[in-house]
Design a protein around this motif. Sequence first.
Motif, PDB file in Angstrom:
ATOM      1  N   ARG A  42      -4.071  -1.862 -18.453  1.00 18.12           N
ATOM      2  CA  ARG A  42      -4.069  -2.681 -17.227  1.00 18.12           C
ATOM      3  C   ARG A  42      -2.885  -3.773 -17.665  1.00 18.12           C
ATOM      4  O   ARG A  42      -2.853  -4.253 -18.719  1.00 18.12           O
ATOM      5  CB  ARG A  42      -5.016  -3.381 -16.949  1.00 18.12           C
ATOM      6  CG  ARG A  42      -5.139  -4.590 -16.061  1.00 18.12           C
ATOM      7  CD  ARG A  42      -6.306  -5.029 -15.529  1.00 18.12           C
ATOM      8  NE  ARG A  42      -7.090  -5.781 -16.807  1.00 18.12           N
ATOM      9  CZ  ARG A  42      -6.700  -7.168 -17.032  1.00 18.12           C
ATOM     10  NH1 ARG A  42      -5.922  -7.896 -15.819  1.00 18.12           N
ATOM     11  NH2 ARG A  42      -7.280  -7.808 -17.822  1.00 18.12           N
ATOM     12  N   ASP A  77      -0.524  -1.701 -12.934  1.00 15.80           N
ATOM     13  CA  ASP A  77      -1.596  -2.385 -12.097  1.00 15.80           C
ATOM     14  C   ASP A  77      -2.919  -2.030 -12.093  1.00 15.80           C
ATOM     15  O   ASP A  77      -3.038  -0.577 -12.287  1.00 15.80           O
ATOM     16  CB  ASP A  77      -1.024  -2.546 -10.620  1.00 15.80           C
ATOM     17  CG  ASP A  77       0.143  -3.390 -10.528  1.00 15.80           C
ATOM     18  OD1 ASP A  77       0.613  -4.334 -11.181  1.00 15.80           O
ATOM     19  OD2 ASP A  77       0.762  -3.246  -9.264  1.00 15.80           O
ATOM     20  N   ASN A 130       0.892  -1.195  -0.051  1.00 12.08           N
ATOM     21  CA  ASN A 130      -0.038   0.016  -0.216  1.00 12.08           C
ATOM     22  C   ASN A 130       0.859   1.168  -0.003  1.00 12.08           C
ATOM     23  O   ASN A 130       0.257   2.171  -0.597  1.00 12.08           O
ATOM     24  CB  ASN A 130      -0.976  -0.049   0.994  1.00 12.08           C
ATOM     25  CG  ASN A 130      -2.047  -1.155   1.021  1.00 12.08           C
ATOM     26  OD1 ASN A 130      -2.536  -1.431  -0.077  1.00 12.08           O
ATOM     27  ND2 ASN A 130      -2.631  -1.658   2.046  1.00 12.08           N
ATOM     28  N   ALA A 156      -4.911  -1.565 -10.053  1.00 16.99           N
ATOM     29  CA  ALA A 156      -5.216  -0.653  -8.967  1.00 16.99           C
ATOM     30  C   ALA A 156      -4.499   0.836  -8.988  1.00 16.99           C
ATOM     31  O   ALA A 156      -4.911   1.577  -8.074  1.00 16.99           O
ATOM     32  CB  ALA A 156      -4.700  -1.130  -7.402  1.00 16.99           C
ATOM     33  N   LEU A 157      -3.571   1.020  -9.933  1.00 14.28           N
ATOM     34  CA  LEU A 157      -3.013   2.184 -10.169  1.00 14.28           C
ATOM     35  C   LEU A 157      -3.501   3.270 -11.066  1.00 14.28           C
ATOM     36  O   LEU A 157      -3.402   4.508 -11.283  1.00 14.28           O
ATOM     37  CB  LEU A 157      -1.570   1.870 -10.356  1.00 14.28           C
ATOM     38  CG  LEU A 157      -0.577   0.948  -9.541  1.00 14.28           C
ATOM     39  CD1 LEU A 157       0.650   0.869 -10.206  1.00 14.28           C
ATOM     40  CD2 LEU A 157      -0.629   1.472  -7.982  1.00 14.28           C
ATOM     41  N   SER A 202      -1.161   8.737 -12.643  1.00 13.50           N
ATOM     42  CA  SER A 202      -1.899   9.793 -13.033  1.00 13.50           C
ATOM     43  C   SER A 202      -1.250  10.962 -13.629  1.00 13.50           C
ATOM     44  O   SER A 202      -1.688  11.588 -14.642  1.00 13.50           O
ATOM     45  CB  SER A 202      -2.671  10.224 -11.644  1.00 13.50           C
ATOM     46  OG  SER A 202      -3.490  11.546 -11.916  1.00 13.50           O
ATOM     47  N   CYS A 221      -8.096   6.915 -18.704  1.00  9.87           N
ATOM     48  CA  CYS A 221      -6.442   6.824 -19.095  1.00  9.87           C
ATOM     49  C   CYS A 221      -6.584   6.722 -20.595  1.00  9.87           C
ATOM     50  O   CYS A 221      -7.606   6.519 -21.298  1.00  9.87           O
ATOM     51  CB  CYS A 221      -6.285   5.157 -18.765  1.00  9.87           C
ATOM     52  SG  CYS A 221      -5.688   5.067 -17.246  1.00  9.87           S
ATOM     53  N   ASN A 236       2.258   1.734  -3.620  1.00  8.35           N
ATOM     54  CA  ASN A 236       1.123   1.967  -4.332  1.00  8.35           C
ATOM     55  C   ASN A 236       0.465   3.313  -4.382  1.00  8.35           C
ATOM     56  O   ASN A 236       0.139   3.989  -5.519  1.00  8.35           O
ATOM     57  CB  ASN A 236      -0.076   1.074  -4.329  1.00  8.35           C
ATOM     58  CG  ASN A 236       0.363  -0.215  -4.819  1.00  8.35           C
ATOM     59  OD1 ASN A 236       1.103  -0.194  -5.635  1.00  8.35           O
ATOM     60  ND2 ASN A 236      -0.035  -1.324  -4.629  1.00  8.35           N
ATOM     61  N   GLN A 237       0.551   3.924  -3.111  1.00  8.95           N
ATOM     62  CA  GLN A 237       0.071   5.200  -3.095  1.00  8.95           C
ATOM     63  C   GLN A 237       0.768   6.285  -3.957  1.00  8.95           C
ATOM     64  O   GLN A 237       0.481   7.210  -4.736  1.00  8.95           O
ATOM     65  CB  GLN A 237       0.286   5.810  -1.753  1.00  8.95           C
ATOM     66  CG  GLN A 237      -0.904   5.202  -0.600  1.00  8.95           C
ATOM     67  CD  GLN A 237      -0.557   5.638   0.681  1.00  8.95           C
ATOM     68  OE1 GLN A 237       0.267   6.528   1.067  1.00  8.95           O
ATOM     69  NE2 GLN A 237      -1.210   5.033   1.511  1.00  8.95           N
ATOM     70  N   ARG A 284       0.499   5.452  -7.848  1.00  8.25           N
ATOM     71  CA  ARG A 284      -0.742   6.036  -8.292  1.00  8.25           C
ATOM     72  C   ARG A 284      -0.644   7.290  -8.583  1.00  8.25           C
ATOM     73  O   ARG A 284      -1.311   7.618  -9.774  1.00  8.25           O
ATOM     74  CB  ARG A 284      -1.925   5.677  -7.172  1.00  8.25           C
ATOM     75  CG  ARG A 284      -3.245   5.658  -7.734  1.00  8.25           C
ATOM     76  CD  ARG A 284      -4.285   5.418  -6.617  1.00  8.25           C
ATOM     77  NE  ARG A 284      -4.221   4.063  -6.298  1.00  8.25           N
ATOM     78  CZ  ARG A 284      -3.859   3.498  -5.183  1.00  8.25           C
ATOM     79  NH1 ARG A 284      -3.330   4.365  -4.141  1.00  8.25           N
ATOM     80  NH2 ARG A 284      -3.801   2.105  -4.863  1.00  8.25           N
ATOM     81  N   GLN A 285      -0.059   8.265  -7.842  1.00  7.25           N
ATOM     82  CA  GLN A 285       0.462   9.684  -8.412  1.00  7.25           C
ATOM     83  C   GLN A 285       1.255   9.615  -9.704  1.00  7.25           C
ATOM     84  O   GLN A 285       0.856  10.646 -10.453  1.00  7.25           O
ATOM     85  CB  GLN A 285       0.931  10.147  -7.068  1.00  7.25           C
ATOM     86  CG  GLN A 285       0.223  10.232  -6.071  1.00  7.25           C
ATOM     87  CD  GLN A 285       0.865  10.883  -4.757  1.00  7.25           C
ATOM     88  OE1 GLN A 285       2.089  11.516  -4.987  1.00  7.25           O
ATOM     89  NE2 GLN A 285       0.346  10.879  -3.832  1.00  7.25           N
ATOM     90  N   PRO A 297      -5.953   5.603 -13.073  1.00 12.98           N
ATOM     91  CA  PRO A 297      -6.978   6.298 -12.949  1.00 12.98           C
ATOM     92  C   PRO A 297      -8.303   6.063 -13.635  1.00 12.98           C
ATOM     93  O   PRO A 297      -8.268   5.357 -14.559  1.00 12.98           O
ATOM     94  CB  PRO A 297      -6.408   7.778 -13.405  1.00 12.98           C
ATOM     95  CG  PRO A 297      -5.311   7.275 -14.397  1.00 12.98           C
ATOM     96  CD  PRO A 297      -4.765   5.974 -14.034  1.00 12.98           C
TER      97      PRO A 297
END
Length: 329
Positions: free
Chosen positions: A227, A213, A185, A215-216, A196, A221, A188-189, A192-193, A218
């Motif tokens: 993915r 991933d 986690n 989960a990453l 984005s 896209c 991934n935070q 993810r940024q 936005p």
Amino acid sequence: MGKIAIISCDHGFGHIKRCYLYSLELVKRGHFVELFGPQDGLSKFSDLYGGQAKLNLHFLNTSSRPDNSMSQWLNWLTSMPDLKSFDYVVSDNLPELLTLRNDTILSGSFFWHTDIPNIDRDYKHFCEDLIFKYRPKHIAAEFFVSDELKASSEFLPIGLIGNVSTPPKNSLKYGALLISGGKNNIINQHLRQWVSALSKKSSPKTFTKIYADEALLPKKCPPWITRAVFDEDMYSSLSLALIRPGVGTVTDCLRHGVFILSISEPDNHEMKRNLRVLKDYHLGDEAGFADDVSDVFERIDRSYCDFLTKRTPPKFNGAQGFADYFEGK
């Protein structure tokens, strides 16, 4: 031929993939294998690699988590059947199985109790005592294994699983980018940024495409960010992987000639060791949480040139090496 039980740690797909490929190689040589592991992983790799008549799958969650208490680490043992009928028992990364079979053979390139700094103290001492008492055989890929692990057990070296599949791309721009933090986690935070930020650009620029991933991703896209599916075609298309350097994903990248840009959580000894090995052999470099994503890709050109000209690739054929230890037994 022998009857062998293999128990996989359930923290991430890398463990179960490795154990599944070990099992297939053993079955190919005539052994009967009972493989215990998480349902999602067993189903995934059964679909990918197929099943065998001499390979039986058993769903088992070891619930291996860095913040577990002592009882949570050991609770999965109560779900194990009687292991007396097996000629050999193999435990992936989990030495507590020595309490049920003191001749258990260990596998995996690290121990939780040595590589996680804030692991439950009672569990740490419990594992240390077990390994000191029984000094088990330990089969693992020599490329990433720690000196501490080698010294504490009867170490049996093998290569990484798989075979070399794809040569490196002559330039980063000739391949795609993979961005993956696994199940971590904290990482991934940040990723993810970064995904984005990349999604707001007009093109992938340095790369032909970007995989990330699920989960990453936005909500919106561009078509060149998609993915990650982690199949052979995806890995073959890559020139660079921005990943948490777990042995499973790293192995697939190295097999396909992919340069590795590592990002990991602080104080994880396994991740630090893997990164150090990658840098020493000119197979990867490091990205930090404070880095700007655009700056990261611009500054690795020199490292990628060293990768093309100076890299020292690891040995592979790990599944064959693993099965060799059971030949004639």
